[in-house]
Write an enzyme that holds these catalytic residues in place. Sequence first.
Site, PDB file in Angstrom:
ATOM      1  N   CYS A  25      36.652  45.614  41.292  1.00 39.38           N
ATOM      2  CA  CYS A  25      36.478  44.371  41.035  1.00 39.38           C
ATOM      3  C   CYS A  25      35.797  44.351  39.657  1.00 39.38           C
ATOM      4  CB  CYS A  25      35.916  43.853  41.988  1.00 39.38           C
ATOM      5  SG  CYS A  25      36.601  43.808  43.615  1.00 39.38           S
ATOM      6  N   HIS A  67      31.115  37.422  40.426  1.00 40.28           N
ATOM      7  CA  HIS A  67      32.436  38.157  40.924  1.00 40.28           C
ATOM      8  C   HIS A  67      32.637  37.233  42.307  1.00 40.28           C
ATOM      9  CE1 HIS A  67      35.238  40.390  42.823  1.00 40.28           C
ATOM     10  NE2 HIS A  67      34.590  41.036  43.548  1.00 40.28           N
ATOM     11  N   ASN A 123      39.002  36.630  47.120  1.00 39.93           N
ATOM     12  CA  ASN A 123      38.717  37.694  46.167  1.00 39.93           C
ATOM     13  C   ASN A 123      39.928  38.381  45.552  1.00 39.93           C
ATOM     14  OD1 ASN A 123      37.889  40.119  45.086  1.00 39.93           O
ATOM     15  ND2 ASN A 123      36.733  40.844  46.601  1.00 39.93           N
TER      16      ASN A 123
END
Length: 330
Positions: free
Chosen positions: A114, A257, A287
């Site tokens: 990520c 994030h 996500n």
Amino acid sequence: MDRYASIIGTGSYLPETVLTNFDLEKMVDTSDEWIRQRTGIVERRIAEDDIATSDLSVQAARLAIKKAQIDPLEIEMILVATVTPDTFFPSTACYVQKGIGAKKASAMDISAACAGFLYGLDLANGLIISGQYDTILVVGGEVFNKIVDWNDRNTCVLFGDGAGAAVVQSTEEPKGILASYIGSDGDYAADISLLGIPAGGSRMPVTSEAIDQNLNKIQMNGREVFKLGVRLMPEAAERALQKANVSVDDVDLLIPHQANLRIIEAVGQRLGVPREKVYVNVDKYGNTSAATVIIALDEAIQDGRAKPGDLILLVTFGAGLTWGSTLLRL
Ligand code: ACO
């Protein structure tokens, strides 16, 4: 003359198919209420079966190139951050190169989960300010639906597919990337059940036994990852602020994030950034791993939340563990 690396165009692309929490209720033992309360996610986008990461990335890259008003032949390097590459090799970046006709570029993938997009921005920044490159395309793209175990309610409700791209170019104006910081701690890689995919690499090739045990799909200890994210992202964000000698009060927009609304809110609180200055779109897309921060930045620019001259702080963390932050003057 000082050189800076400026983002001159962004783009993002999300697949059209929407998978809602109510759809998931029919697939696993979960509820819309549980998912909203624990994650803030309402729906996510899912790519069709025949779509790979480069397909989404090419769409996002074309939009970024159009915004930047450059010819694809001006692009000297393509960096694609992804943990869902089309193939182990060739790299997804090479497929993107073909898709956008950037024939003069070198191309490679970045694997930092990520945190990958900010790893790409950090590299682009270094290569540009050192004078080696003038124009670099940085992409974050993922098709997570192919690596999620759709029978595992602990993970399948969290992720989505999407891509974002940024054209980064040299400038002599003091704007663009003011500070960038990336870090990792491989000690956490020892326990792959924390966050990772055990099978499919040279350690454990995919066998029918591995598939039977779902070892070719994401494993995650959500509670531990949650705690790490809440600690690591504020620390990373502080590093970029310190490097640039900028107070958090001067930040116009924080883009963390997008993994979980509770993590995003905790990061904002720990940094002392008021809620209205924290960008959230995890409700719409879940996500999307390496793509979250660049999709969010592109959306923020499009909807006017991020304007020319604004100070933007991007921060992320992911498997590895990896983390990073970028302070940007748009
Ligand atoms: N629906 C209903 N119940 C569920 C679901 C679900 N989808 N998932 C888990 N549960 C249950 C669990 O089984 C558990 O039940 P039990 O108490 O009977 O054992 C209960 O809910 C609570 O589980 P917790 O894990 O304690 O729930 P928590 O509040 O921690 O939320 C979550 C779980 C959402 C996964 C959270 O921990 C989280 O978001 N963690 C971070 C995840 C993350 O950011 N991952 C991505 C990292 S980025 C990258 O590199 C890919």
